[in-house]
Each structure stands twice: as C-alpha cells, then as structure tokens.
Design a protein around this motif. Structure first.
Motif, PDB file in Angstrom:
ATOM      1  N   GLU A 128       0.925  -1.175   0.104  1.00  0.00           N
ATOM      2  CA  GLU A 128       0.199   0.023  -0.022  1.00  0.00           C
ATOM      3  C   GLU A 128       0.944   1.184  -0.209  1.00  0.00           C
ATOM      4  OE1 GLU A 128      -2.701  -3.404   1.676  1.00  0.00           O
ATOM      5  OE2 GLU A 128      -0.643  -2.815   2.233  1.00  0.00           O
ATOM      6  N   GLU A 129       1.951   1.318   0.838  1.00  0.00           N
ATOM      7  CA  GLU A 129       2.854   2.416   0.867  1.00  0.00           C
ATOM      8  C   GLU A 129       3.233   2.717  -0.414  1.00  0.00           C
ATOM      9  OE1 GLU A 129       6.579   3.951   3.328  1.00  0.00           O
ATOM     10  OE2 GLU A 129       6.040   1.819   3.582  1.00  0.00           O
ATOM     11  N   GLU A 130       3.765   1.964  -1.184  1.00  0.00           N
ATOM     12  CA  GLU A 130       4.248   2.153  -2.839  1.00  0.00           C
ATOM     13  C   GLU A 130       3.094   2.829  -3.710  1.00  0.00           C
ATOM     14  OE1 GLU A 130       6.672   2.435  -5.880  1.00  0.00           O
ATOM     15  OE2 GLU A 130       7.282   1.845  -4.058  1.00  0.00           O
ATOM     16  N   ILE A 131       1.876   2.247  -3.586  1.00  0.00           N
ATOM     17  CA  ILE A 131       0.776   2.958  -4.299  1.00  0.00           C
ATOM     18  C   ILE A 131       0.491   4.232  -3.540  1.00  0.00           C
ATOM     19  CG2 ILE A 131      -1.824   2.464  -4.734  1.00  0.00           C
ATOM     20  CD1 ILE A 131      -1.270  -0.819  -4.331  1.00  0.00           C
ATOM     21  N   ILE A 132       0.413   4.485  -2.693  1.00  0.00           N
ATOM     22  CA  ILE A 132       0.380   5.841  -2.193  1.00  0.00           C
ATOM     23  C   ILE A 132       1.139   6.871  -2.326  1.00  0.00           C
ATOM     24  CG2 ILE A 132      -0.117   7.182   0.202  1.00  0.00           C
ATOM     25  CD1 ILE A 132      -1.339   4.529   1.561  1.00  0.00           C
ATOM     26  N   ASN A 133       2.375   6.399  -2.134  1.00  0.00           N
ATOM     27  CA  ASN A 133       3.545   7.294  -2.413  1.00  0.00           C
ATOM     28  C   ASN A 133       3.750   7.760  -4.088  1.00  0.00           C
ATOM     29  OD1 ASN A 133       3.847   7.647   0.350  1.00  0.00           O
ATOM     30  ND2 ASN A 133       5.822   5.890   0.248  1.00  0.00           N
ATOM     31  N   LEU A 134       3.429   6.728  -4.719  1.00  0.00           N
ATOM     32  CA  LEU A 134       3.490   6.981  -6.277  1.00  0.00           C
ATOM     33  C   LEU A 134       2.320   7.944  -6.620  1.00  0.00           C
ATOM     34  CD1 LEU A 134       4.818   4.257  -8.820  1.00  0.00           C
ATOM     35  CD2 LEU A 134       2.865   5.984  -9.256  1.00  0.00           C
ATOM     36  N   LEU A 135       1.052   7.356  -6.521  1.00  0.00           N
ATOM     37  CA  LEU A 135      -0.091   8.084  -7.154  1.00  0.00           C
ATOM     38  C   LEU A 135      -0.357   9.456  -6.339  1.00  0.00           C
ATOM     39  CD1 LEU A 135      -2.580   5.196  -7.320  1.00  0.00           C
ATOM     40  CD2 LEU A 135      -1.357   6.242  -9.101  1.00  0.00           C
ATOM     41  N   ALA A 136       0.107   9.752  -5.265  1.00  0.00           N
ATOM     42  CA  ALA A 136      -0.278  11.024  -4.513  1.00  0.00           C
ATOM     43  C   ALA A 136       0.800  11.908  -5.130  1.00  0.00           C
ATOM     44  CB  ALA A 136      -0.106  10.805  -2.927  1.00  0.00           C
ATOM     45  N   ALA A 137       1.883  11.618  -5.788  1.00  0.00           N
ATOM     46  CA  ALA A 137       2.944  12.588  -6.226  1.00  0.00           C
ATOM     47  C   ALA A 137       2.827  12.666  -7.600  1.00  0.00           C
ATOM     48  CB  ALA A 137       4.147  11.837  -5.679  1.00  0.00           C
ATOM     49  N   ARG A 138       1.681  12.231  -8.311  1.00  0.00           N
ATOM     50  CA  ARG A 138       1.452  12.524  -9.589  1.00  0.00           C
ATOM     51  C   ARG A 138       0.472  13.151  -9.865  1.00  0.00           C
ATOM     52  NH1 ARG A 138       5.633  10.351  -8.748  1.00  0.00           N
ATOM     53  NH2 ARG A 138       6.413   8.371  -9.499  1.00  0.00           N
ATOM     54  N   THR A 139       0.069  13.867 -10.977  1.00  0.00           N
ATOM     55  CA  THR A 139      -1.103  14.644 -11.416  1.00  0.00           C
ATOM     56  C   THR A 139      -2.105  13.558 -11.772  1.00  0.00           C
ATOM     57  OG1 THR A 139      -0.351  15.583 -13.363  1.00  0.00           O
ATOM     58  CG2 THR A 139      -0.054  16.856 -11.774  1.00  0.00           C
ATOM     59  N   ASN A 140      -3.387  14.308 -11.958  1.00  0.00           N
ATOM     60  CA  ASN A 140      -4.349  13.514 -12.538  1.00  0.00           C
ATOM     61  C   ASN A 140      -3.886  12.980 -13.930  1.00  0.00           C
ATOM     62  OD1 ASN A 140      -7.255  12.760 -13.729  1.00  0.00           O
ATOM     63  ND2 ASN A 140      -7.563  12.746 -11.664  1.00  0.00           N
ATOM     64  N   SER A 141      -3.478  13.916 -14.570  1.00  0.00           N
ATOM     65  CA  SER A 141      -3.312  13.705 -16.116  1.00  0.00           C
ATOM     66  C   SER A 141      -2.062  12.765 -16.154  1.00  0.00           C
ATOM     67  CB  SER A 141      -2.816  15.171 -16.942  1.00  0.00           C
ATOM     68  OG  SER A 141      -1.573  14.999 -17.497  1.00  0.00           O
ATOM     69  N   GLN A 142      -1.123  12.916 -15.205  1.00  0.00           N
ATOM     70  CA  GLN A 142      -0.087  11.690 -15.164  1.00  0.00           C
ATOM     71  C   GLN A 142      -0.692  10.374 -14.996  1.00  0.00           C
ATOM     72  OE1 GLN A 142       2.805  13.540 -12.685  1.00  0.00           O
ATOM     73  NE2 GLN A 142       4.041  14.174 -14.326  1.00  0.00           N
ATOM     74  N   ARG A 143      -1.627  10.425 -14.013  1.00  0.00           N
ATOM     75  CA  ARG A 143      -2.306   9.111 -13.652  1.00  0.00           C
ATOM     76  C   ARG A 143      -2.983   8.424 -14.775  1.00  0.00           C
ATOM     77  NH1 ARG A 143      -4.570  12.496  -9.171  1.00  0.00           N
ATOM     78  NH2 ARG A 143      -2.964  12.777  -7.637  1.00  0.00           N
ATOM     79  N   GLN A 144      -3.575   9.046 -15.344  1.00  0.00           N
ATOM     80  CA  GLN A 144      -4.276   8.633 -16.707  1.00  0.00           C
ATOM     81  C   GLN A 144      -3.174   7.903 -17.620  1.00  0.00           C
ATOM     82  OE1 GLN A 144      -7.398   8.432 -16.255  1.00  0.00           O
ATOM     83  NE2 GLN A 144      -7.332   9.986 -14.366  1.00  0.00           N
ATOM     84  N   GLN A 145      -1.992   8.701 -17.705  1.00  0.00           N
ATOM     85  CA  GLN A 145      -0.989   8.136 -18.732  1.00  0.00           C
ATOM     86  C   GLN A 145      -0.725   6.784 -18.039  1.00  0.00           C
ATOM     87  OE1 GLN A 145       2.169  11.015 -19.956  1.00  0.00           O
ATOM     88  NE2 GLN A 145       0.670  12.554 -18.998  1.00  0.00           N
ATOM     89  N   ILE A 146      -0.530   6.735 -16.855  1.00  0.00           N
ATOM     90  CA  ILE A 146      -0.021   5.417 -16.285  1.00  0.00           C
ATOM     91  C   ILE A 146      -1.057   4.464 -16.333  1.00  0.00           C
ATOM     92  CG2 ILE A 146       0.419   4.430 -14.193  1.00  0.00           C
ATOM     93  CD1 ILE A 146       1.694   7.004 -13.003  1.00  0.00           C
ATOM     94  N   LYS A 147      -2.392   4.766 -16.248  1.00  0.00           N
ATOM     95  CA  LYS A 147      -3.487   3.966 -16.566  1.00  0.00           C
ATOM     96  C   LYS A 147      -3.374   3.072 -17.900  1.00  0.00           C
ATOM     97  CE  LYS A 147      -8.682   3.591 -15.907  1.00  0.00           C
ATOM     98  NZ  LYS A 147      -8.855   2.787 -17.123  1.00  0.00           N
ATOM     99  N   ALA A 148      -3.170   4.072 -18.811  1.00  0.00           N
ATOM    100  CA  ALA A 148      -3.025   3.728 -20.402  1.00  0.00           C
ATOM    101  C   ALA A 148      -2.226   2.539 -20.356  1.00  0.00           C
ATOM    102  CB  ALA A 148      -3.080   4.880 -21.198  1.00  0.00           C
ATOM    103  N   GLN A 149      -0.811   3.109 -19.845  1.00  0.00           N
ATOM    104  CA  GLN A 149       0.286   2.337 -20.091  1.00  0.00           C
ATOM    105  C   GLN A 149       0.133   1.162 -19.255  1.00  0.00           C
ATOM    106  OE1 GLN A 149       3.272   3.099 -21.719  1.00  0.00           O
ATOM    107  NE2 GLN A 149       4.174   1.272 -20.796  1.00  0.00           N
ATOM    108  N   PHE A 150      -0.254   1.029 -18.294  1.00  0.00           N
ATOM    109  CA  PHE A 150      -0.587  -0.119 -17.417  1.00  0.00           C
ATOM    110  C   PHE A 150      -1.230  -1.254 -18.420  1.00  0.00           C
ATOM    111  CE2 PHE A 150      -2.352  -2.947 -14.150  1.00  0.00           C
ATOM    112  CZ  PHE A 150      -1.463  -2.898 -13.215  1.00  0.00           C
ATOM    113  N   GLU A 151      -2.464  -0.803 -18.944  1.00  0.00           N
ATOM    114  CA  GLU A 151      -2.940  -1.563 -19.841  1.00  0.00           C
ATOM    115  C   GLU A 151      -2.499  -1.827 -21.064  1.00  0.00           C
ATOM    116  OE1 GLU A 151      -7.790  -1.834 -21.434  1.00  0.00           O
ATOM    117  OE2 GLU A 151      -7.280  -0.241 -19.964  1.00  0.00           O
TER     118      GLU A 151
END
Length: 319
Positions: free
Chosen positions: A35-58
């Motif tokens: 959980e710590e890794e998930i929190i630290n990573l996502l809280a330190a990215r903007t929403n637009s960066q999170r959307q890019q990560i989501k696309a990349q993940f897929e």
C-alpha cells in the motif's frame, strides 16, 4: 484581493510512465499488497499523469489499473485511490450523482460543488454529467430540490454567470441597492432578486457588489443573508459569498466541519482534499491554520488512521 491558488500536487519530473506502471504492478502482484508504494506513487503524480499510467498499464499488462487497485485495496483507502484515478470533472459528476441518488438529497455536497464554480467550469461539468448519466444535470437536480434553492442552483447550472473577471462599478452600485431593497429595506424577502444577482454576476463583480452593499447598509452581505434566509438557500448564498471572498477559507471551513464534533464526514474530507489538491490545497492549508490555529495535517492525523491517513497526508504534502 487577488486569489493566489497554491496546489499541493504538481507534475512529477522526471516522469517515467513505464517505470510507474511496473512499480504499481509489482506492488500488487503475488501475495500481499504494498500500500505504501501505491500511495507514495499516485499521490505524487497529477491526474493527467495518472491517466497516462493507467493507459500504459493496460498496454503493458493488458489489465485495467483501476480494477486491479479496487481488488487489492479496501475501505477508505480504496475510496481515496479510486478518487485519485478518476478524471477531475468526471469525479465531481460522480459526487453530484451520489448526492442525489437514493433517499433524500445531500444538499451540502450540491452547494459545495455547484456554488464554487465559474461558468466555464460549470459548462464542463454539465456536459460531462449528461454524457455519463444520459440525463441533464439541471433536470435531475430539479427533481431533487425545491423552492428558491432549486431556482438558484438551476440558474447556476444553466450557466448564466458572467465571464471570469467581468466587472462594472456602476452596475455593482445598482445591484447592491437592489439587494438592499429586496432584503433589509422591506418586510419579507424578495429571493428572486438575490438569486438573479448571485447567479449572474462574476465573482469579481460580486466582490464589488458586496463592498457597495456594506457602504450602503452598514452591514455585511453575510449578516443580511443570515437574517433573511434559512435552509438550503441560506447555505448556498453563504457559500457563494465565502467563495467570492476567499475560496480557501470556504474549503477550510468545510474541512473543519467534516472533522469537527462526533464522527468524521469522510466523504467530504476525501472529496475536498482530492479535488482541490491540484488547485489550491496549499492555500487551504494556510487558511485552515490561520482560522483554527492548528494545522490541517494534525487535524487529519487525529481523525484518521492507517493507510487512509497516509494517503490523505501524502496529498497534503507533509506538515
């Protein structure tokens, strides 16, 4: 007074979308979840960066990141993380929809989201809402609210507010006189006049109107609203006044209400911290401390626990 919004979440630089997608996959793969890794990573990215990560993940793993996060996380932490992964306008639409779903209507949430927006922001929400729920926001809202409160929200949602920054000093004087005549100067209140002026004028224009009102009547517009109105309409009017004077103070007060007294209003706490993190959460933190003489960080820490607490404090960006 020019409002200086300071966010707490800014774009991560450098940003390696593939490394982030892999780190999230590793945090959820196999036994247990980091959980710590998930929190630290996502809280330190903007929403637009999170959307890019989501696309990349897929692309990289053929998996839906949000589905994976939901299956690995639970409770309040899951709520925060899913909120972070939702595009901002869509997130507010979901919150509005939930506020009107089921028995009763959460008028506070409607006020908080609708009364604090410029016309431009409102148009985005209206378009996204209809696209998502196949029903106009104004129509659903009309069936869930009533009276002058419904009329005010309908005016706001239909987007009658003047463009950002438009001001007219002569008109401000006239409108202040109209508000005075509609309220304090007569028995009973002409809510339609209040609704028209509060929903049409830009926030900069309203600031002028409120100053004129004070000179004219010797008391503040808030005092007049408190004398003249109650219920949802009172709350909506006060929200507009507070947002005109200082959006940060409005949200600081909302956060305090969410954590004050018995029990915590987690939904409001999550919504405000997530939705303001890229706008003015830094300014809200300063205002909270100025008004309540304690840091928002310490207030959140005292009301929450575990990974949920860690996620919120990560978004607050430390003390």
């Amino acid at each position: 007074m020019d409002y200086k919004p300071t966010p707490t979440v800014v774009p991560a630089t450098p940003f390696d979308v593939s490394a982030d997608a892999q780190a999230l996959r590793a945090a959820m793969k196999g036994l247990g979840t980091d959980e710590e890794e998930i929190i630290n990573l996502l809280a330190a990215r903007t929403n637009s960066q999170r959307q890019q990560i989501k696309a990349q993940f897929e692309t990289e793993f053929g998996r839906d990141l949000v589905d994976d996060l939901k299956s690995e996380l639970g409770g309040k932490l899951e709520e925060v993380i899913v909120a972070l992964m939702t595009p901002p306008v869509e997130y507010l639409c979901k919150q509005l929809h939930e506020a009107m779903a089921g028995m009763g209507t959460d008028e506070e949430t409607l006020v908080e989201i609708l009364c604090t927006k410029t016309n431009e922001e409102m148009q985005e929400i209206v378009a996204a809402y209809e696209a998502k729920y196949d029903r106009p926001l104004a129509e659903q809202m009309c069936s869930e609210t009533s009276g002058h409160f419904r009329r005010l929200l309908t005016l706001i949602v239909t987007g009658v507010r003047d463009a950002v920054g438009s001001v007219d000093a002569a008109q401000a004087r006239e409108d202040a006189e109209a508000l005075y005549a509609a309220g304090e100067a007569k028995l009973g209140t002409d809510e339609e006049v209040f609704n028209r002026i509060m929903s049409h004028s830009s926030f900069a224009q309203l600031r002028l109107i409120f100053e004129e009102y004070k000179q004219l009547s010797g008391q503040t517009i808030e005092q007049a609203i408190k004398h003249e109105m109650d219920g949802g309409l009172h709350d909506a009017m006060i929200a507009i006044v507070e947002c005109v004077q200082s959006p940060a103070a409005f949200f600081a007060n909302r956060l305090n209400a969410a954590i004050d007294g018995a029990g915590t209003n987690d939904a409001a706490l999550i919504r405000i911290i997530v939705s303001r993190s890229e706008i003015d959460l830094g300014t809200i933190k300063d205002e909270f401390e100025r008004i309540y003489d304690r840091t928002l960080y310490s207030a959140v820490v005292s009301e929450t626990s575990g990974d949920y607490k860690n996620a919120l404090t990560a978004l607050l960006g430390g003390h």
